[in-house]
Motif scaffolding. Structure first.
Motif, mmCIF file in Angstrom:
data_model
loop_
_atom_site.group_PDB
_atom_site.id
_atom_site.type_symbol
_atom_site.label_atom_id
_atom_site.label_comp_id
_atom_site.label_asym_id
_atom_site.label_seq_id
_atom_site.Cartn_x
_atom_site.Cartn_y
_atom_site.Cartn_z
ATOM 1 N N MET A 104 13.003 -2.924 -2.624
ATOM 2 C CA MET A 104 12.463 -2.368 -1.393
ATOM 3 C C MET A 104 10.939 -2.414 -1.387
ATOM 4 O O MET A 104 10.315 -2.734 -0.375
ATOM 5 C CB MET A 104 12.962 -0.932 -1.216
ATOM 6 C CG MET A 104 12.767 -0.358 0.171
ATOM 7 S SD MET A 104 13.778 -1.131 1.461
ATOM 8 C CE MET A 104 15.422 -0.534 1.057
ATOM 9 N N ALA A 105 10.335 -2.103 -2.534
ATOM 10 C CA ALA A 105 8.876 -2.127 -2.623
ATOM 11 C C ALA A 105 8.332 -3.530 -2.353
ATOM 12 O O ALA A 105 7.346 -3.711 -1.622
ATOM 13 C CB ALA A 105 8.431 -1.637 -3.999
ATOM 14 N N MET A 106 8.987 -4.540 -2.938
ATOM 15 C CA MET A 106 8.520 -5.914 -2.753
ATOM 16 C C MET A 106 8.765 -6.383 -1.319
ATOM 17 O O MET A 106 7.932 -7.097 -0.740
ATOM 18 C CB MET A 106 9.232 -6.838 -3.744
ATOM 19 C CG MET A 106 8.699 -8.255 -3.728
ATOM 20 S SD MET A 106 6.942 -8.305 -4.136
ATOM 21 C CE MET A 106 6.710 -10.061 -4.307
ATOM 22 N N MET A 107 9.896 -5.997 -0.737
ATOM 23 C CA MET A 107 10.179 -6.397 0.640
ATOM 24 C C MET A 107 9.119 -5.840 1.588
ATOM 25 O O MET A 107 8.744 -6.491 2.569
ATOM 26 C CB MET A 107 11.566 -5.913 1.051
ATOM 27 C CG MET A 107 12.712 -6.572 0.303
ATOM 28 S SD MET A 107 12.917 -8.327 0.684
ATOM 29 C CE MET A 107 13.577 -8.229 2.339
ATOM 30 N N HIS A 155 -2.421 -12.403 -2.148
ATOM 31 C CA HIS A 155 -2.147 -11.247 -1.290
ATOM 32 C C HIS A 155 -1.065 -10.361 -1.911
ATOM 33 O O HIS A 155 -1.222 -9.133 -1.999
ATOM 34 C CB HIS A 155 -1.701 -11.741 0.090
ATOM 35 C CG HIS A 155 -1.429 -10.650 1.070
ATOM 36 N ND1 HIS A 155 -2.371 -10.221 1.980
ATOM 37 C CD2 HIS A 155 -0.322 -9.895 1.281
ATOM 38 C CE1 HIS A 155 -1.855 -9.247 2.703
ATOM 39 N NE2 HIS A 155 -0.598 -9.030 2.310
ATOM 40 N N VAL A 156 0.006 -10.975 -2.375
ATOM 41 C CA VAL A 156 1.124 -10.219 -2.947
ATOM 42 C C VAL A 156 0.726 -9.568 -4.269
ATOM 43 O O VAL A 156 1.074 -8.415 -4.534
ATOM 44 C CB VAL A 156 2.354 -11.126 -3.128
ATOM 45 C CG1 VAL A 156 3.433 -10.424 -3.957
ATOM 46 C CG2 VAL A 156 2.914 -11.538 -1.777
ATOM 47 N N ALA A 157 -0.010 -10.307 -5.102
ATOM 48 C CA ALA A 157 -0.395 -9.784 -6.415
ATOM 49 C C ALA A 157 -1.216 -8.499 -6.292
ATOM 50 O O ALA A 157 -1.137 -7.621 -7.155
ATOM 51 C CB ALA A 157 -1.191 -10.833 -7.180
ATOM 52 N N ALA A 158 -1.984 -8.385 -5.231
ATOM 53 C CA ALA A 158 -2.826 -7.200 -5.033
ATOM 54 C C ALA A 158 -2.031 -5.988 -4.566
ATOM 55 O O ALA A 158 -2.530 -4.860 -4.631
ATOM 56 C CB ALA A 158 -3.926 -7.512 -4.021
ATOM 57 N N ARG A 159 -0.786 -6.213 -4.115
ATOM 58 C CA ARG A 159 -0.023 -5.125 -3.503
ATOM 59 C C ARG A 159 1.313 -4.828 -4.177
ATOM 60 O O ARG A 159 1.890 -3.776 -3.934
ATOM 61 C CB ARG A 159 0.235 -5.462 -2.023
ATOM 62 C CG ARG A 159 -1.033 -5.465 -1.189
ATOM 63 C CD ARG A 159 -0.837 -6.174 0.139
ATOM 64 N NE ARG A 159 -2.022 -6.093 0.966
ATOM 65 C CZ ARG A 159 -3.080 -6.875 0.809
ATOM 66 N NH1 ARG A 159 -3.073 -7.810 -0.128
ATOM 67 N NH2 ARG A 159 -4.143 -6.738 1.591
ATOM 68 N N ARG A 160 1.803 -5.719 -5.005
ATOM 69 C CA ARG A 160 3.128 -5.533 -5.594
ATOM 70 C C ARG A 160 3.077 -4.467 -6.678
ATOM 71 O O ARG A 160 1.998 -4.130 -7.178
ATOM 72 C CB ARG A 160 3.642 -6.850 -6.177
ATOM 73 C CG ARG A 160 2.975 -7.286 -7.461
ATOM 74 C CD ARG A 160 3.360 -8.698 -7.862
ATOM 75 N NE ARG A 160 4.792 -8.895 -7.855
ATOM 76 C CZ ARG A 160 5.381 -10.107 -7.872
ATOM 77 N NH1 ARG A 160 4.632 -11.198 -7.855
ATOM 78 N NH2 ARG A 160 6.668 -10.215 -7.889
ATOM 79 N N PRO A 161 4.248 -3.913 -7.061
ATOM 80 C CA PRO A 161 4.284 -2.943 -8.162
ATOM 81 C C PRO A 161 3.614 -3.491 -9.404
ATOM 82 O O PRO A 161 3.690 -4.679 -9.702
ATOM 83 C CB PRO A 161 5.787 -2.729 -8.378
ATOM 84 C CG PRO A 161 6.393 -3.002 -7.032
ATOM 85 C CD PRO A 161 5.571 -4.125 -6.456
ATOM 86 N N ARG A 162 2.942 -2.601 -10.133
ATOM 87 C CA ARG A 162 2.137 -3.041 -11.267
ATOM 88 C C ARG A 162 2.971 -3.553 -12.428
ATOM 89 O O ARG A 162 2.493 -4.329 -13.246
ATOM 90 C CB ARG A 162 1.256 -1.880 -11.754
ATOM 91 C CG ARG A 162 0.198 -1.449 -10.760
ATOM 92 C CD ARG A 162 -0.765 -0.470 -11.399
ATOM 93 N NE ARG A 162 -0.123 0.759 -11.786
ATOM 94 C CZ ARG A 162 0.011 1.811 -10.984
ATOM 95 N NH1 ARG A 162 -0.418 1.737 -9.735
ATOM 96 N NH2 ARG A 162 0.585 2.915 -11.411
ATOM 97 N N GLU A 163 4.214 -3.108 -12.537
ATOM 98 C CA GLU A 163 5.021 -3.483 -13.690
ATOM 99 C C GLU A 163 6.472 -3.697 -13.282
ATOM 100 O O GLU A 163 6.933 -3.158 -12.276
ATOM 101 C CB GLU A 163 4.947 -2.399 -14.761
ATOM 102 C CG GLU A 163 5.428 -1.033 -14.272
ATOM 103 C CD GLU A 163 5.293 0.050 -15.322
ATOM 104 O OE1 GLU A 163 5.906 -0.112 -16.393
ATOM 105 O OE2 GLU A 163 4.602 1.041 -15.066
#
Length: 288
Positions: A104-107, A155-163
């Motif tokens: 859900m976080a990634m979506m 863009h995604v790397a800056a916003r996706r979950p850290r781990e």
């Protein structure tokens, strides 16, 4: 089955996942697959060199058309919009990359991409399609696709979950959360929530839900306290990760997923819109 049907069935799960990751809606993904099938049966298969790539190209183009329509619809959506929860088999969690991509976080991160960026990111980063194949699917040159892919990755790397959280750790966090909420142990709940935890509730203007994010462990705990003794919480596998289905008076009320960072719950995503719960409710009933 004839050759066209066999091929479509063989790649159906792939096509559905591509469409779902682009749209965030299982219902719309199914509609895209129907359009893909209607176009596929009209193709002269003798002219198709790579059937898998050809089917993905049709699906991607149909999903892009629908995605632009959905984006306009979301502009008038009441309250936070969350993806439709997708019931997934336990083995999806073992495929770490796939589980991460449909979480859900990634979506929600993918929602911040432009339509073509989202298509390129999904095809390249999740399914490892070549730039030439993606270029045909999105009607761009391979050079342009490389640039789009780089921009989308950044863009995604800056916003996706850290781990990436191991499945066992996610299950433990979910069990602790379930126990705390079910027993009304709000002190225990505060221990597992990050101080700046965010709760998003999607009611779609149909059922009661917060119209803005609820931020902070104290406020989130207060909002969840009403569930103690009033609802049954059952663990399920949603979007590749452990989740909870919440029932009130025997009826599906909410599907709750979470984001975990640094051992604490940093995000809670509560889907309450009945239109987004009908499919998963039917699948759970059929799986009993």
């Amino acid at each position: 089955m004839d050759s066209a049907t066999r091929t479509f069935v063989a790649y159906r799960n792939l096509l559905f996942t591509v469409a779902y990751e682009m749209l965030g809606s299982a219902a719309d993904a199914e509609d895209v697959l129907q359009e893909t099938w209607l176009r596929w049966v009209g193709v002269d298969l003798d002219t198709v060199r790579d059937r898998r790539a050809f089917l993905v190209r049709i699906t991607t183009r149909e999903a892009l058309i629908r995605l632009r329509t959905l984006r306009r619809r979301k502009e008038s959506y009441v309250g936070p919009w969350l993806p439709e929860p997708l019931l997934t088999a336990p083995d999806v969690a073992e495929d770490v990359e796939l589980a991460d991509s449909v979480s859900m976080a990634m979506m929600l991160v993918l929602e911040t991409l432009a339509p073509t960026e989202r298509a390129v990111f999904v095809l390249r980063e999740v399914f490892r399609f070549g730039y030439d194949e993606i270029a045909e699917a999105v009607d761009k040159t391979p050079v342009a696709v490389r640039q789009i892919a780089h921009r989308a990755r950044t863009h995604v790397a800056a916003r996706r979950p850290r781990e990436v959280v191991p499945p066992a750790e996610a299950r433990d966090a979910l069990a602790a959360f379930q126990q705390a909420v079910a027993t009304g142990d709000m002190r225990r709940l505060l221990d597992i929530l990050a101080p700046d935890v965010v709760l998003l509730t999607d009611g779609g203007g149909v059922v009661r839900a917060a119209l803005a994010p609820i931020v902070g462990a104290d406020r989130v705990t207060h909002g969840l306290s009403r569930l103690a003794g009033l609802a049954s919480l059952r663990p399920i596998q949603v979007n590749g990760h452990p989740a909870l289905i919440i029932k009130v008076d025997g009826e599906t009320d909410t599907v709750l997923t979470m984001r975990i960072d640094g051992g604490l719950i940093t995000g809670l995503y509560a889907v309450r819109n009945p239109a987004k719960l009908s499919r998963i409710g039917q699948e759970i009933t059929m799986s009993r």
